[in-house]
Design an enzyme around this catalytic site. Structure first.
Site, PDB file in Angstrom:
ATOM      1  N   CYS A  53     -19.190 -41.239   0.928  1.00 59.63           N
ATOM      2  CA  CYS A  53     -17.778 -40.848   0.942  1.00 59.63           C
ATOM      3  C   CYS A  53     -17.591 -39.751   1.983  1.00 59.63           C
ATOM      4  O   CYS A  53     -18.394 -38.821   2.040  1.00 59.63           O
ATOM      5  CB  CYS A  53     -17.386 -40.346  -0.443  1.00 59.63           C
ATOM      6  SG  CYS A  53     -15.660 -39.833  -0.549  1.00 59.63           S
ATOM      7  N   LEU A  54     -16.532 -39.872   2.791  1.00 58.31           N
ATOM      8  CA  LEU A  54     -16.298 -38.873   3.843  1.00 58.31           C
ATOM      9  C   LEU A  54     -16.070 -37.484   3.252  1.00 58.31           C
ATOM     10  O   LEU A  54     -16.313 -36.479   3.920  1.00 58.31           O
ATOM     11  CB  LEU A  54     -15.085 -39.271   4.697  1.00 58.31           C
ATOM     12  CG  LEU A  54     -15.242 -40.546   5.545  1.00 58.31           C
ATOM     13  CD1 LEU A  54     -13.929 -40.908   6.209  1.00 58.31           C
ATOM     14  CD2 LEU A  54     -16.347 -40.384   6.582  1.00 58.31           C
TER      15      LEU A  54
HETATM   16 NI    NI Z   1     -14.435 -41.695  -0.648  1.00 56.42          NI
END
Ligand code: NI
Length: 181
Positions: free
Chosen positions: A105-106
């Site tokens: 996830c970023l």
């Molecule tokens: Ni994410």
């Protein structure tokens, strides 16, 4: 084109539920364009508006076929690869099967973990023009949609991991945050 800042946990907005979009106007289209620019700039395959500090139910997804682990097996290419998906007010109307995927996830840099999801989902959403989309998703596309809808619901990655693993990563991220300040 504008690349927006991607917020990293523990930003509060990541744990806040987003609200449905009611106006499909030019400002919304511009926001969607900025979300794609931001996602591509960050090297992500999906982005939810919460991650750029906006609490509208807007998700963008683009999954490059060239990065698939099956990229040398053309028969595994799906119609959803290399396609820009705009999912506004998305809803899953039906789920089937189980799939376990190592997700990233970023908003959680350098954190990866296996998460259990439905293997197939049936989705209803609107595009940026207000057009209703109804489609079926499988494999990584289904995983990505479920991950992004979690963001819109204020559910972060930690809530999908074992508590032990989440605690270890939380401590690491908080420590890193303190060191950087
Ligand atoms: Ni994410």
């Amino acid at each position: 084109m504008s690349v927006l800042d991607v917020l990293v946990w523990p930003a509060k907005v990541l744990e806040t539920k987003a609200v449905p979009v009611t106006h499909f106007d030019d400002a919304l289209k511009a926001f969607v364009t900025n979300m794609f620019d931001t996602m591509l700039d960050s090297g992500g395959i999906g982005l939810a508006a919460n991650q750029v500090g906006d609490l509208r139910r807007v998700v963008v997804i683009e999954i490059p076929w060239a990065e698939s682990k099956y990229a040398d097996q053309e028969e595994k290419r799906e119609p959803w690869h290399n396609k820009r998906w705009v999912l506004i007010n998305p809803e899953i109307t039906k789920k089937a099967g189980k799939i376990r995927w190592q997700e990233g996830c970023l908003s959680f840099p350098e954190v990866y973990d296996f998460v259990d999801r439905a293997a197939e989902v049936w989705v209803k959403a609107f595009d940026e023009h207000g057009k209703l989309l109804e489609f079926h998703a499988n494999d990584l596309f289904a995983v990505c949609i479920q991950h992004e809808i979690d963001h819109l619901d204020g559910i972060v990655f930690f809530q999908r991991m074992s508590r032990l693993k989440a605690d270890i990563i939380k401590k690491k991220m908080l420590r890193r945050g303190l060191v950087n300040e």
